[in-house]
Design a protein around this motif. Sequence first.
Motif, PDB file in Angstrom:
ATOM      1  N   SER A 115      78.092  58.603  14.725  1.00  0.00           N
ATOM      2  CA  SER A 115      76.860  59.384  14.735  1.00  0.00           C
ATOM      3  C   SER A 115      77.261  60.759  14.155  1.00  0.00           C
ATOM      4  CB  SER A 115      76.351  59.459  16.240  1.00  0.00           C
ATOM      5  OG  SER A 115      75.787  58.122  16.645  1.00  0.00           O
ATOM      6  N   SER A 116      78.469  61.097  14.456  1.00  0.00           N
ATOM      7  CA  SER A 116      78.884  62.806  13.934  1.00  0.00           C
ATOM      8  C   SER A 116      79.842  62.321  12.935  1.00  0.00           C
ATOM      9  CB  SER A 116      79.562  63.232  15.243  1.00  0.00           C
ATOM     10  OG  SER A 116      80.699  62.867  15.676  1.00  0.00           O
ATOM     11  N   LYS A 117      80.198  61.163  12.650  1.00  0.00           N
ATOM     12  CA  LYS A 117      81.357  60.900  11.646  1.00  0.00           C
ATOM     13  C   LYS A 117      82.657  61.639  11.727  1.00  0.00           C
ATOM     14  CE  LYS A 117      77.951  59.406   8.133  1.00  0.00           C
ATOM     15  NZ  LYS A 117      76.738  59.584   8.963  1.00  0.00           N
ATOM     16  N   GLU A 118      82.991  61.588  12.994  1.00  0.00           N
ATOM     17  CA  GLU A 118      84.219  62.082  13.447  1.00  0.00           C
ATOM     18  C   GLU A 118      85.353  61.186  14.085  1.00  0.00           C
ATOM     19  OE1 GLU A 118      84.839  66.460  15.514  1.00  0.00           O
ATOM     20  OE2 GLU A 118      84.802  65.020  17.026  1.00  0.00           O
ATOM     21  N   VAL A 119      86.547  61.517  13.724  1.00  0.00           N
ATOM     22  CA  VAL A 119      87.677  60.539  14.074  1.00  0.00           C
ATOM     23  C   VAL A 119      88.391  61.399  14.957  1.00  0.00           C
ATOM     24  CG1 VAL A 119      89.686  59.339  13.738  1.00  0.00           C
ATOM     25  CG2 VAL A 119      87.773  59.173  12.080  1.00  0.00           C
ATOM     26  N   ARG A 120      88.886  60.897  16.184  1.00  0.00           N
ATOM     27  CA  ARG A 120      89.673  61.534  17.174  1.00  0.00           C
ATOM     28  C   ARG A 120      91.008  60.960  17.450  1.00  0.00           C
ATOM     29  NH1 ARG A 120      88.596  65.453  21.533  1.00  0.00           N
ATOM     30  NH2 ARG A 120      89.983  65.058  23.348  1.00  0.00           N
ATOM     31  N   VAL A 121      92.008  61.325  17.238  1.00  0.00           N
ATOM     32  CA  VAL A 121      93.294  60.595  17.370  1.00  0.00           C
ATOM     33  C   VAL A 121      94.223  61.541  18.446  1.00  0.00           C
ATOM     34  CG1 VAL A 121      95.540  59.800  16.403  1.00  0.00           C
ATOM     35  CG2 VAL A 121      93.230  59.806  15.077  1.00  0.00           C
ATOM     36  N   ASP A 122      94.797  60.519  19.496  1.00  0.00           N
ATOM     37  CA  ASP A 122      95.439  61.260  20.396  1.00  0.00           C
ATOM     38  C   ASP A 122      96.685  60.582  20.826  1.00  0.00           C
ATOM     39  OD1 ASP A 122      96.515  62.782  22.493  1.00  0.00           O
ATOM     40  OD2 ASP A 122      94.629  62.879  23.546  1.00  0.00           O
ATOM     41  N   GLU A 123      97.997  61.156  20.786  1.00  0.00           N
ATOM     42  CA  GLU A 123      99.248  60.588  20.944  1.00  0.00           C
ATOM     43  C   GLU A 123      99.909  61.116  22.383  1.00  0.00           C
ATOM     44  OE1 GLU A 123     101.552  60.618  17.298  1.00  0.00           O
ATOM     45  OE2 GLU A 123     100.774  58.967  16.485  1.00  0.00           O
ATOM     46  N   GLY A 124      99.115  61.619  23.111  1.00  0.00           N
ATOM     47  CA  GLY A 124      99.467  62.154  24.242  1.00  0.00           C
ATOM     48  C   GLY A 124      99.904  63.798  24.037  1.00  0.00           C
ATOM     49  N   LYS A 125      99.846  64.300  22.909  1.00  0.00           N
ATOM     50  CA  LYS A 125     100.209  66.005  23.070  1.00  0.00           C
ATOM     51  C   LYS A 125      99.037  66.590  22.380  1.00  0.00           C
ATOM     52  CE  LYS A 125     104.938  64.417  21.362  1.00  0.00           C
ATOM     53  NZ  LYS A 125     106.126  64.820  20.448  1.00  0.00           N
ATOM     54  N   GLY A 126      97.928  66.142  22.687  1.00  0.00           N
ATOM     55  CA  GLY A 126      96.782  66.949  22.423  1.00  0.00           C
ATOM     56  C   GLY A 126      95.999  66.090  21.172  1.00  0.00           C
ATOM     57  N   PRO A 127      94.571  66.158  21.077  1.00  0.00           N
ATOM     58  CA  PRO A 127      94.031  65.327  20.069  1.00  0.00           C
ATOM     59  C   PRO A 127      93.784  66.040  18.768  1.00  0.00           C
ATOM     60  CG  PRO A 127      92.583  66.481  21.401  1.00  0.00           C
ATOM     61  CD  PRO A 127      93.636  66.797  22.039  1.00  0.00           C
ATOM     62  N   THR A 128      93.842  65.066  17.746  1.00  0.00           N
ATOM     63  CA  THR A 128      93.562  65.575  16.347  1.00  0.00           C
ATOM     64  C   THR A 128      92.393  65.146  15.760  1.00  0.00           C
ATOM     65  OG1 THR A 128      95.950  65.718  15.661  1.00  0.00           O
ATOM     66  CG2 THR A 128      94.496  65.642  14.047  1.00  0.00           C
ATOM     67  N   THR A 129      91.432  65.850  15.044  1.00  0.00           N
ATOM     68  CA  THR A 129      90.070  65.311  14.865  1.00  0.00           C
ATOM     69  C   THR A 129      89.991  65.423  13.131  1.00  0.00           C
ATOM     70  OG1 THR A 129      89.064  67.661  15.150  1.00  0.00           O
ATOM     71  CG2 THR A 129      88.858  65.946  16.976  1.00  0.00           C
ATOM     72  N   TYR A 130      89.385  64.457  12.514  1.00  0.00           N
ATOM     73  CA  TYR A 130      88.964  64.631  10.939  1.00  0.00           C
ATOM     74  C   TYR A 130      87.753  63.857  10.683  1.00  0.00           C
ATOM     75  CZ  TYR A 130      91.835  60.263  11.035  1.00  0.00           C
ATOM     76  OH  TYR A 130      92.244  59.138  11.176  1.00  0.00           O
ATOM     77  N   ALA A 131      87.354  64.302   9.653  1.00  0.00           N
ATOM     78  CA  ALA A 131      86.053  63.385   9.056  1.00  0.00           C
ATOM     79  C   ALA A 131      86.339  62.006   8.877  1.00  0.00           C
ATOM     80  CB  ALA A 131      85.506  63.994   7.815  1.00  0.00           C
ATOM     81  N   ALA A 132      85.340  60.832   9.519  1.00  0.00           N
ATOM     82  CA  ALA A 132      85.446  59.649   8.962  1.00  0.00           C
ATOM     83  C   ALA A 132      85.009  59.264   7.620  1.00  0.00           C
ATOM     84  CB  ALA A 132      84.503  58.815  10.113  1.00  0.00           C
ATOM     85  N   LYS A 164      97.272  59.359  11.630  1.00  0.00           N
ATOM     86  CA  LYS A 164      97.049  60.343  12.598  1.00  0.00           C
ATOM     87  C   LYS A 164      96.298  61.560  12.185  1.00  0.00           C
ATOM     88  CE  LYS A 164     100.484  63.301  15.185  1.00  0.00           C
ATOM     89  NZ  LYS A 164     101.989  63.453  15.310  1.00  0.00           N
ATOM     90  N   GLN A 165      96.474  62.118  10.949  1.00  0.00           N
ATOM     91  CA  GLN A 165      95.620  63.202  10.719  1.00  0.00           C
ATOM     92  C   GLN A 165      94.565  63.252   9.691  1.00  0.00           C
ATOM     93  OE1 GLN A 165      99.268  65.573   9.729  1.00  0.00           O
ATOM     94  NE2 GLN A 165      98.987  66.537  12.036  1.00  0.00           N
ATOM     95  N   ARG A 166      94.457  61.950   9.056  1.00  0.00           N
ATOM     96  CA  ARG A 166      93.537  61.987   8.133  1.00  0.00           C
ATOM     97  C   ARG A 166      93.117  60.756   7.585  1.00  0.00           C
ATOM     98  NH1 ARG A 166      98.395  62.767   6.322  1.00  0.00           N
ATOM     99  NH2 ARG A 166      99.540  61.276   4.557  1.00  0.00           N
ATOM    100  N   VAL A 167      92.146  60.524   6.502  1.00  0.00           N
ATOM    101  CA  VAL A 167      91.958  59.397   6.238  1.00  0.00           C
ATOM    102  C   VAL A 167      92.565  59.034   5.038  1.00  0.00           C
ATOM    103  CG1 VAL A 167      90.244  57.593   5.157  1.00  0.00           C
ATOM    104  CG2 VAL A 167      89.659  59.038   7.432  1.00  0.00           C
ATOM    105  N   GLU A 168      93.500  58.007   4.649  1.00  0.00           N
ATOM    106  CA  GLU A 168      94.178  57.832   3.488  1.00  0.00           C
ATOM    107  C   GLU A 168      93.427  56.724   2.658  1.00  0.00           C
ATOM    108  OE1 GLU A 168      98.785  58.535   4.861  1.00  0.00           O
ATOM    109  OE2 GLU A 168      98.233  56.353   4.367  1.00  0.00           O
ATOM    110  N   GLN A 169      93.353  57.092   1.364  1.00  0.00           N
ATOM    111  CA  GLN A 169      92.973  55.969   0.429  1.00  0.00           C
ATOM    112  C   GLN A 169      93.901  55.277  -0.172  1.00  0.00           C
ATOM    113  OE1 GLN A 169      89.455  55.584  -0.019  1.00  0.00           O
ATOM    114  NE2 GLN A 169      89.018  57.265   1.307  1.00  0.00           N
ATOM    115  N   GLN A 170      94.288  54.090   0.472  1.00  0.00           N
ATOM    116  CA  GLN A 170      95.509  53.442   0.271  1.00  0.00           C
ATOM    117  C   GLN A 170      94.948  52.460  -0.646  1.00  0.00           C
ATOM    118  OE1 GLN A 170      97.396  51.665   3.774  1.00  0.00           O
ATOM    119  NE2 GLN A 170      97.636  53.484   4.730  1.00  0.00           N
TER     120      GLN A 170
END
Length: 233
Positions: A115-132, A164-170
């Motif tokens: 809905s907000s087109k946001e990705v939230r990633v967390d590895e236990g040291k605080g979340p990282t957010t970026y655009a989906a 982890k921190q972004r969307v990669e165009q692989q």
Amino acid sequence: MRTQNLTRSLLAGFALVVSTVAFAAQPTPFTAVYQVSRQGEAMGQATITLKSVGNGEYEYSNQIKGTSGLAAMLGLNSNDITRFRWNNNAPETETYTSKVSAFKTKQRTMQVNWSSKEVRVDEGKGPTTYAAAPGMVDRNTLPYALGLALHGGSQSVTLPVGVKQRVEQQQFKVQGSEAVKVPAGSFQAERVTRTDSDKHFDAWYAKPYPLPVKMAQSEGGDIELQLVRFSSP
């Protein structure tokens, strides 16, 4: 120090080993079993399952158990689970969790708010957010999306992959046809490589299955998967 470095390598390899899928107009349940090796030595077994959870959503899990060598000695196990929605005949990640355990545990969670087109990633040291990105998958379901594209006849494929921190165009490309022998049988397979990274990645897709019967990567310590069996109701 050598043992610690090897352990980190094994943990990374288990976290990065990715699963395989069968193609259908709609996903169908299946179970696939793979032999996992590191630098040519048996390491463990991967069991991959796909099931419907209703409302147009699916759960895709990859469980790996260390059964040989240092992996067995350390009790090395991993469990990757993705829940995705089926959108435009392709998977689109909604949540992804990864847990890798030996004498310590590494975890990662990814949540995608479409809905907000946001990705939230967390590895236990605080979340990282970026655009989906539309059509985004994660490292667990990457070979699924790649297999679908190849089944459709594509020879070059670019996939948006949430890391982890972004969307990669692989980027991936079919390099040619090769004979491949794995525990599940002998196949004439298309070898696909990743072309936008200097990290070695190869996957062999073969008929009658539009899925990798074999996969190899340098990241994580020369990890290789070979298909043992595949079943679908």
